[in-house]
Design an enzyme around this catalytic site. Structure first.
Site, PDB file in Angstrom:
ATOM      1  N   SER A 115       0.831  -1.275   0.168  1.00 15.02           N
ATOM      2  CA  SER A 115       0.098   0.162   0.000  1.00 15.02           C
ATOM      3  C   SER A 115       0.885   1.274  -0.094  1.00 15.02           C
ATOM      4  O   SER A 115       2.039   1.111   0.165  1.00 15.02           O
ATOM      5  CB  SER A 115      -0.712   0.010   1.223  1.00 15.02           C
ATOM      6  OG  SER A 115      -0.303  -0.182   2.409  1.00 15.02           O
ATOM      7  N   LEU A 159      -8.767  -3.884  16.155  1.00 17.67           N
ATOM      8  CA  LEU A 159      -9.297  -4.519  15.080  1.00 17.67           C
ATOM      9  C   LEU A 159      -8.679  -4.232  13.517  1.00 17.67           C
ATOM     10  O   LEU A 159      -8.850  -3.101  13.182  1.00 17.67           O
ATOM     11  CB  LEU A 159     -10.758  -4.944  14.792  1.00 17.67           C
ATOM     12  CG  LEU A 159     -11.441  -5.342  13.678  1.00 17.67           C
ATOM     13  CD1 LEU A 159     -10.996  -6.974  13.671  1.00 17.67           C
ATOM     14  CD2 LEU A 159     -12.732  -5.556  13.535  1.00 17.67           C
ATOM     15  N   GLY A 177       1.236  -8.526   7.859  1.00 18.35           N
ATOM     16  CA  GLY A 177       1.132  -8.561   9.366  1.00 18.35           C
ATOM     17  C   GLY A 177       2.118  -7.200   9.871  1.00 18.35           C
ATOM     18  O   GLY A 177       2.211  -7.502  10.988  1.00 18.35           O
ATOM     19  N   THR A 221      -8.343 -11.736   7.396  1.00 23.41           N
ATOM     20  CA  THR A 221      -7.780 -11.488   6.143  1.00 23.41           C
ATOM     21  C   THR A 221      -8.445 -12.699   5.460  1.00 23.41           C
ATOM     22  O   THR A 221      -9.067 -13.945   5.959  1.00 23.41           O
ATOM     23  CB  THR A 221      -6.301 -11.789   5.842  1.00 23.41           C
ATOM     24  OG1 THR A 221      -5.891 -11.694   4.290  1.00 23.41           O
ATOM     25  CG2 THR A 221      -5.811 -12.928   6.559  1.00 23.41           C
ATOM     26  N   SER A 276      -6.906 -14.021   2.783  1.00 22.52           N
ATOM     27  CA  SER A 276      -5.830 -14.550   1.876  1.00 22.52           C
ATOM     28  C   SER A 276      -5.072 -15.654   2.983  1.00 22.52           C
ATOM     29  O   SER A 276      -4.403 -15.350   3.897  1.00 22.52           O
ATOM     30  CB  SER A 276      -4.850 -13.649   1.482  1.00 22.52           C
ATOM     31  OG  SER A 276      -3.645 -14.337   1.163  1.00 22.52           O
ATOM     32  N   GLN A 304      -1.261 -15.108   2.794  1.00 27.48           N
ATOM     33  CA  GLN A 304      -0.873 -14.098   3.551  1.00 27.48           C
ATOM     34  C   GLN A 304      -0.860 -14.420   5.070  1.00 27.48           C
ATOM     35  O   GLN A 304       0.073 -13.997   6.079  1.00 27.48           O
ATOM     36  CB  GLN A 304      -1.718 -12.673   3.328  1.00 27.48           C
ATOM     37  CG  GLN A 304      -1.479 -12.196   2.047  1.00 27.48           C
ATOM     38  CD  GLN A 304      -2.370 -10.955   1.817  1.00 27.48           C
ATOM     39  OE1 GLN A 304      -3.350 -10.466   2.333  1.00 27.48           O
ATOM     40  NE2 GLN A 304      -1.290  -9.746   1.430  1.00 27.48           N
ATOM     41  N   CYS A 363      -1.176   2.783 -12.609  1.00 24.20           N
ATOM     42  CA  CYS A 363      -1.606   3.069 -11.446  1.00 24.20           C
ATOM     43  C   CYS A 363      -0.482   4.432 -10.936  1.00 24.20           C
ATOM     44  O   CYS A 363      -0.989   5.656 -10.627  1.00 24.20           O
ATOM     45  CB  CYS A 363      -1.410   2.426 -10.342  1.00 24.20           C
ATOM     46  SG  CYS A 363      -2.760   1.107 -10.544  1.00 24.20           S
TER      47      CYS A 363
END
Length: 418
Positions: A167, A206, A213, A230, A232, A235, A398
């Site tokens: 991100s 939360l 992680g 998650t 995934s 992940q 992007c």
């Protein structure tokens, strides 16, 4: 071998040939409005494509149309998807000496003006609806997330920094950006959003969207107790290993669980670039869930990719290249849309926004450079050349969007109305 879906073209029928001719005509007119040159295989330029005197040294980005016929047919089949698929197939490329993001940036800067107004009336005939299988039901969300995030932990590790944050980083704009490592900027982002959520010792947190992680680890290091969810499995497995290596197993609970299944009460709810995977249809349930899970006096902090409300309204129902090839089920909200749904569905209100879209452009630029440099390593994982071009286009596309201001990213604090 992990191969990317082939991109064959069906034999061109007369209507497609006619539409391909029309696609070429429209592209020629676009190139008269956008400072990018397009060179055909014989060395001639598509359209007038004149060099602008306003460009430094009269130089501007150039693309090579290596298979123009195939490219125009792709545009005829689906204008919004054909450009990216044409790059994936090798129909066009950035010319030597031109960076791919530099090619895409002038188009991103002129989204509202590049296509002559008379042609915009054709939009209703070329836009396609989002396929029903991409709806973010509980089953659909798991499938959509697995399609991207479960590609391979080793793939992501090949181009992300040591934090494995996928991100936008947050750079310190009081110092030269080039002198800052991506790891440093990613940790600055993590602590900025933890500050927004007022996470400290004894806070119950939360996290929706675990990633690998890092945020949970940093929150636990502050003395918080973290539940992180998650969809995934890959992940989650690596995140558990990293939490264990950090000696924080007693403070971090990692669950493979849909946000709609979470129960409990939390002082802080944090989610980094996960709302884009929720889907407009499920925003009411998502924000009602945040409201239900937030303890009295608690704080929500989201990091969200954003677009202007006008662009959101124009694209919310259409199916594009990113949704088909990168993020199935994805939809970027506007800040106004977030404000409206929280006001209509919950007692939550947006109380603070910190936007830093240009930092995402820099983050993406570094990811792409690292991805391309690491390609031999990625290729050994079983990914093919079409996949390489797909991800190169995705990262450059992007980057151009954030550099142009078409896209933005922000950390958003949300609290209960007084």
């Amino acid at each position: 071998m992990t191969t990317t879906q082939a991109l064959p073209l069906a034999p061109a029928r007369a209507p497609i040939r006619l539409r391909a001719t029309l696609a070429r005509t429209i592209l020629e007119q676009v190139l008269d409005r956008v400072p990018v040159d397009a060179v055909l295989p014989d060395g001639s330029r598509l359209g007038r494509s004149r060099t602008s005197e306003s460009e430094p040294n009269g130089i501007r980005p150039t693309v090579e149309l290596r298979r123009p016929g195939a490219f125009f047919e792709r545009l005829a089949h689906h204008p919004k998807i054909g450009i990216g698929e044409g790059y994936m197939a090798g129909d066009w490329r950035a010319a030597p000496g031109t960076d791919l993001a530099d090619v895409l940036l002038p188009f991103a800067e002129r989204l509202a003006t590049a296509i002559p107004r008379p042609w915009l009336a054709l939009r209703q005939f070329v836009d396609r609806a989002i396929p029903p299988e991409q709806r973010n039901t509980e089953t659909g969300s798991r499938r959509n997330i697995e399609a991207h995030y479960d590609l391979s932990n080793d793939l992501f590790a090949a181009f992300l920094d040591e934090t494995l944050m996928y991100s936008s980083a947050l750079f310190d704009r009081t110092r030269p950006v080039q002198g800052q490592s991506l790891e440093e900027a990613q940790l600055r982002k993590v602590h900025a959003i933890l500050d927004e959520a007022r996470v400290g010792a004894g806070t119950s947190v939360l996290e929706i969207g675990t990633g690998w992680g890092t945020l949970a680890i940093e929150a636990a290091r502050r003395g918080a107790h973290v539940t992180t969810v998650t969809l995934s499995r890959e992940q989650a497995e690596l995140a558990r290993d990293r939490v264990e290596a950090a000696g924080l197993v007693d403070r971090v609970d990692i669950r493979v669980e849909d946000y709609r299944e979470v129960r409990g009460s939390y002082d802080a709810i944090v989610s980094v670039e996960m709302i884009e995977a929720v889907g407009e249809e499920y925003w009411p349930a998502y924000f009602r869930g945040l409201d239900r899970l937030l303890a009295p006096g608690g704080t929500v902090a989201l990091q969200a990719i954003l677009m202007s409300h006008d662009r959101f309204l124009a694209t919310r129902r259409s199916f594009g290249w990113i949704q088909k090839h990168i993020f199935p089920g994805g939809l970027i909200p506007s800040l106004r849309a977030i404000g409206e749904v929280t006001q209509q569905e919950t007692g939550l209100r947006v109380t603070h926004v910190h936007a830093f879209g240009h930092d995402y452009a820099e983050t993406l630029r570094r990811w792409r450079a690292t991805f391309l440099a690491a390609w031999p390593q990625v290729q050994r994982l079983g990914f093919d050349e079409t996949f390489r071009r797909k991800w190169e286009f995705y990262l450059a596309y992007c980057e151009a969007g954030f550099a142009a201001g078409y896209l933005d990213v922000a950390q958003i604090r949300i609290e209960r109305a007084a």
